[in-house]
Design an enzyme around this catalytic site. Structure first.
Site, PDB file in Angstrom:
ATOM      1  CG  ASN A 156       0.985   7.066   5.354  1.00 49.58           C
ATOM      2  OD1 ASN A 156       1.428   7.322   4.246  1.00 49.58           O
ATOM      3  ND2 ASN A 156       1.125   5.880   5.915  1.00 49.58           N
ATOM      4  CB  SER A 162     -16.690  14.246   5.000  1.00 47.77           C
ATOM      5  OG  SER A 162     -17.497  14.186   3.845  1.00 47.77           O
ATOM      6  CB  SER A 163     -21.691  15.865   4.904  1.00 48.60           C
ATOM      7  OG  SER A 163     -22.201  14.595   4.597  1.00 48.60           O
ATOM      8  CG  HIS A 179       8.949  29.395  20.960  1.00 55.07           C
ATOM      9  ND1 HIS A 179      10.069  28.647  21.227  1.00 55.07           N
ATOM     10  CD2 HIS A 179       9.404  30.634  20.641  1.00 55.07           C
ATOM     11  CE1 HIS A 179      11.149  29.400  21.118  1.00 55.07           C
ATOM     12  NE2 HIS A 179      10.774  30.617  20.758  1.00 55.07           N
ATOM     13  CE  LYS A 189     -12.051  12.060  14.566  1.00 56.07           C
ATOM     14  NZ  LYS A 189     -10.975  12.588  15.393  1.00 56.07           N
ATOM     15  NE  ARG A 190     -14.601  17.455   5.587  1.00 52.95           N
ATOM     16  CZ  ARG A 190     -15.107  18.568   5.065  1.00 52.95           C
ATOM     17  NH1 ARG A 190     -14.353  19.657   4.957  1.00 52.95           N
ATOM     18  NH2 ARG A 190     -16.348  18.604   4.643  1.00 52.95           N
ATOM     19  CB  SER A 200      21.360  -9.576   4.765  1.00 54.07           C
ATOM     20  OG  SER A 200      22.249  -9.078   5.749  1.00 54.07           O
ATOM     21  NE  ARG A 259      -2.309  -0.667   3.720  1.00 51.28           N
ATOM     22  CZ  ARG A 259      -3.516  -0.601   4.271  1.00 51.28           C
ATOM     23  NH1 ARG A 259      -3.984   0.565   4.690  1.00 51.28           N
ATOM     24  NH2 ARG A 259      -4.251  -1.676   4.406  1.00 51.28           N
ATOM     25  CG  ASP A 314      22.595 -14.954  -7.050  1.00 53.94           C
ATOM     26  OD1 ASP A 314      23.786 -15.284  -7.184  1.00 53.94           O
ATOM     27  OD2 ASP A 314      22.233 -13.940  -6.430  1.00 53.94           O
TER      28      ASP A 314
END
Lengths: 434, 434, 434, 434
Positions: free
Chosen positions: B279, B265-266, B144, B271-272, B310, B4, B71
């Site tokens: 992330n 959202s509406s 600050h 709360k967005r 590695s 993801r 390999d």
């Protein structure tokens, strides 16, 4: 900063006296610029330079700071004591403390970079000298700690030289990163001071004006600076590890220099410890540990928070002082490293000629022997060396199946060290120029 | 690599198919060079190119590797299956596996750098567009986390632009660091292969020959590469933190874009969540975590040990894929960031005019009021704002002691936002060019 | 996660199927608790268990998530498809996604800790076996890589055993750190769900209820967990470095096991590379790199932000999988390590008897010879060994000044290895118990 | 060590005087043990204690070290100057320097741990007091920086308390890790000294004998110690970030204490910067940066190399001094934090009642309204709040479709804060005990 791991020149950069001197110069140049703009009287700007040759009284400044709780104000108060209250009244006008503090930090880091450059140059010179000295000193190359094919001691020095030359170029970039100054006010808008002041101060102090600042100079610059020092430290570790390996009792291809009078060395001649390079290994860790906090310092809140400051109070001096010391310690180790070419030969011949087995194998197949047979022939002679300590070439020459495929000359040739060193000059030309 | 958090282009660089394709090209070019030197027959070199457009069978190669435990040999065996055993018999002659593997890694990293550059360019374009769009959108500057003086949203974007432009220059340096190749044999002496082969392969693959290698390309290069990615990641975090702050309920000066249809959202318009920039904060940590092991990889034993391998199998793909994804996610956030200029004004005026108290204080002293009196005057009006929610300018205008010193026009002028934005064009010219 | 550095059992813990199974169990137990409280009907709680033995359809859940953009909702939708929409309508009531997600992460980490414990136990068993096997196998102890005094190979294994036993205790602590669960709602106030639900779920899942959570379980727990794995990794590196040193050509006191059929080993018997322990050195770096981001994850904003999540998606599986693999690789190396006691003796005697010079020096002074004279006597004999390859004891016995002070028996005694090994049993008793 | 970030008690632990005092005690106790074993005369052992109350002359020791280049020998020479050469002649017999140095380091770290424990206890006491004080002070809980559901300020303090209580338990473990001593000789075999000496010295110095040492005490112990300090530092950052957020102008739910006389605070009452918690954020980075080098210190070569030493010279004092200072600074901040409950309410009601939208939505569906209709009803009233600043509850009560489904009492109940705080006592009981 640990006194025993420090050199006076680098320590001096971080002393209060130096810091106050830089503050003074920034303030005095700023006054000049303000006077040129007509913002403050020329006479007041000139008066500031009365303190040009004064040694600032650090104790007195500390005393004032104990009351004002503000370092820059304490300094300015002390400056006024020197040049007169009236003369001093336009000093710092339109500026914020950070203009002085951040520009000063970058000046200190720039000077530190210059000293580090000198340290790198000394390391480079030492590596080059030793590389040419041992250009043709054959030793076994080792992959995985296991004998592989012959190389020369000069090539070892040459590769460290190439690595340190890269570090020099990186350090130049890193120096440019932090050679900026900012006199841009509380949030960097130049609301209270003309950009011309910043330009003048930076020019006089050998800096570039920071294109856009926000009370502080952006910390990605410092992150890049310390990350670069971390890479240099890793290269120091790289060389240190090589020398520590060379000095271990079973290898003994080199030793850190021991002064003849050094106690104990002759009653226990085997017990000379590579303590300098072990120390360098630890110092490398110390330098590297500044990288992560420097990266964490980048994301300040909005126009600035002061979380970076305590970090820099520590890693600014500590990291540059440690790296400076490490570079000179490394240079000293390389300059005086005692090298034992005869032990290199002895080690290379530990399994008498066995390292040539691959060349022989190849020669047999090229001479038309099947892959399976070639392998069998090499194997049976190799095992005599491995298990009974025989000499590989002797065994091969005595093996009729081998000599049926390869002439004595051909076999001899496989054991010729010149085969391995034939391109040393080419490589040296690449590394050191023609 | 976490699917993801990845983009197909970068993932493709690290896929087996790509790796085998690069191996093939290295081997084929090496054969050409060997043929030109007369070491192998021209016909054999030409025959190799029969596989030019072949899609290598990864499953088949894995199958062979399960037997050979190697390999490169597995790949060469498969290649021989394609072009014919006889034709293939000079492929790889004089080379070691590391010649192929190390050169390939650097090609992959170079290509990764190119993609990262494109990502940076998209970020830069977005920042520039938004900077000009909001060049004059006034918002409060905060040091600050506390209101300081006005600045503009355009300046915020401009400083992120300047930071990312520095990162672009750093990435160019980092790309140059790892754009080298080596075909130099078991310990780097070219004993079994002419340096001309290395030169030809590097030229054809867009690389510079490594001046001195030792089976491996020196790892200070890779350390510098990953350290640079760590700095870029920290800049991403820097922007992410700014946006997260702007979106918090009490500030609400900006929001990550919400598609109109986005559920919830509406009914809960408050709360967005700034989940993309949160992330990005985490992804920055993931990118940065590669820096230390990359630094630890520098000090290999003698001519090489394989401890670095590695580490690189993990951080090679993971770090570049994560950073690539983060750059494009960041670009998207910036491109579509919803900005609320009216909230910026509302926030700035939270303490009605109080942020101008310092300018008023200065004006009073410059008008001849003593420092103590000036302070007292500002203080008594400021406290009315702070404690009773009064308007600072109104209070000042109603204070006879203040108006005795400053005219209405002078007082009004202290609240003029233009005072703070007068140098915005100058700064933009510095950052974006004229 | 790199497939070649992974074991199926640990990989399985992190697979979607396992995750969904845990989600199911949490939801089902929560329903039971809600039913017991009378919040939902008993029949609905019972109905959930219809999915007890179902293999969830990961592809179907992904398909739903592609629409809902929410993983937990996607799962619940799929669950409803299995047990019936009506029966499922009370599932998840009063809970937030994080209740499920955070509790699941801790269950996965707890199971990972159990597997790591098994890995440690295998390492411990191997070290103990080899320690007793070589309890009296004398080898030279080395400080600074230089021969110091004799010790035994058993003591080397014993100290690694003691170190790994400490790691086992640390891992137990670390397991306890993350064996907690939370079902406490949007900000951890239990506003919508009774604490009894949390208690029941935790009890059934083998966890302790988190005393106070805030949508998320506090991340200092995870920081401590990963920091502990970092320490264990460093111990793996410690053992790996020892073995790599033992295998280097000049030392050759041990070798990683080579299967007899392993190609190349007999034609180039000297070229057996310690690739497993080199690999372990790199894997240790990979495990350690998770420590810093785990520490950076602790400071979340207010009741939670989601910056930690991407970090944990990576280091959760990657770090535990890598460490698990490393422990078993290490165990295998130790179990089958080929040890060469005769080479240990040969190395110890490289400088014939010289390592005993300090004991002789001490004996001379204790016999009444002045410190200066003692030193001179030892020195002149030591130098014959060092420079001419003489035997130290022979020289001493032939030196009348020495024999005037020390009898033959006294001199012989100084070369008795039993002097150095006399407390081995004491140490073994300390480490392994009587 | 940065003087401004240090407390005298912790600094004292690392001063030369303290170090020499510990060295003396180790040597004196060792003599007692040797005398008890009959190895040295009782009179000589007793004579050593003549220096019991002596203040060692650090300058003199440094002077001697300048000649001998060996710190322990310098100290012993000075000790002999005090107690007499003849009396001193058995001091240190059978010991190596590392016996003294390593045991001393662990004593210093143990004492440092005790001071840190006291710091943690002060933090814990402050958090507990403030938690109870604000147990019922309602504030909005925030996820992602966005208003979520109500919680209380007391719960915030309680969760920090729980986190710090975990840190206390971790520190106890960490203290036990390094509370060991070793008197075991050059490679740890007790060849020259009886294990009974180690036992006696450890007992007298409050340590456990290291079960197996090798000139050095194994460094996995120190790695664990510093890793634990890193976790504690991250928790400090966690609290610091919370307070910095609370103090930002737009939130203003708390402020670091400002002494009334603090200049500038009343003329610019809005400009009170959270400089202490910003500083703590930076100090946390400084403490954490010791973790990686401590982990890198674990893998020493064979029985010991000295690479760890320079690292410990730095991080031993620096890290413990910084953390000690940080804990007390944090305690002071928490003790005196100025909290604004009225601002908490004001912030919570910023979007008048909107945070209750989810409860209303749920209530509607539970009252039999379809999911789609419930959503539509909540949405249309929510948008009036969001866009026009209306009051959510008022709008709901005026919406006939809503009141058709829910009574006034039921609607009122949804806005009852008690719903959210009903389990506060339960949580407090979990955290603080009943």
């Amino acid at each position: 900063m640990i006194p025993r791991y420090s050199r006076p020149d680098m320590v001096a950069i971080w002393e209060p006296q130096t810091r106050f001197r830089i503050w003074f110069e920034i303030e005095a140049h700023a006054c000049d610029a303000q006077a040129a703009l007509g913002v403050i009287p020329k006479a007041n700007a000139e008066a500031v330079w009365k303190a040009k040759d004064v040694t600032f009284n650090v104790a007195r400044i500390d005393e004032i700071e104990a009351v004002t709780k503000h370092d820059v104000i304490a300094f300015l108060t002390h400056l006024a004591e020197i040049i007169g209250n009236d003369e001093a009244r336009f000093v710092h006008q339109g500026m914020t403390s950070s203009d002085v503090l951040d520009t000063t930090l970058n000046i200190q880091l720039t000077r530190a970079a210059d000293l580090l450059m000198a340290g790198l140059d000394r390391v480079l010179a030492a590596l080059k000298t030793r590389a040419y000295e041992h250009k043709d000193t054959v030793r076994i190359g080792r992959s995985h700690g296991i004998h592989a094919e012959p190389t020369t001691m000069g090539l070892t020095f040459a590769r460290f030289y190439a690595e340190m030359a890269r570090n020099r170029a990186r350090l130049e970039n890193a120096r440019a990163e932090i050679a900026t100054g900012a006199i841009s006010g509380a949030v960097g808008t130049f609301a209270n001071i003309d950009p011309a002041v910043e330009e003048h101060v930076c020019k006089m102090m050998g800096l570039t004006p920071e294109p856009i600042s926000t009370q502080v100079i952006p910390r990605d610059r410092h992150a890049m600076f310390f990350a670069t020092l971390g890479v240099i430290a890793s290269s120091i570790e790289n060389i240190a590890i090589e020398i520590r390996h060379m000095q271990r009792t079973e290898v003994l291809e080199a030793e850190e220099f021991f002064s003849p009078g050094q106690k104990g060395s002759s009653a226990m001649p085997h017990k000379r410890n590579p303590v300098l390079t072990e120390n360098l290994t630890g110092l490398a860790r110390l330098v590297r540990m500044s990288v992560t906090p420097a990266l964490e310092n980048v994301a300040l809140w909005h126009e600035r928070d002061i979380s970076h400051s305590s970090v820099e109070r520590a890693i600014g001096p500590d990291t540059t002082i440690t790296l400076d010391f490490a570079l000179h310690r490394l240079a000293g180790v390389v300059e005086k490293l005692v090298i034992y070419p005869e032990n290199m030969l002895k080690n290379m011949n530990k399994f008498k000629g066995l390292i040539m087995s691959q060349r022989v194998l190849l020669a047999l197949t090229q001479a038309g022997v099947s892959r399976e047979d070639s392998y069998r022939l090499v194997q049976r002679n190799a095992m005599k060396v491995w298990e009974q300590g025989a000499d590989f070439k002797t065994e091969l020459l005595a093996d009729p199946e081998v000599t049926a495929a390869l002439s004595r000359e051909e076999i001899e040739e496989k054991f010729d060290l010149g085969y391995h060193t034939k391109h040393v000059d080419t490589i040296f030309a690449r590394v050191f120029g023609s």
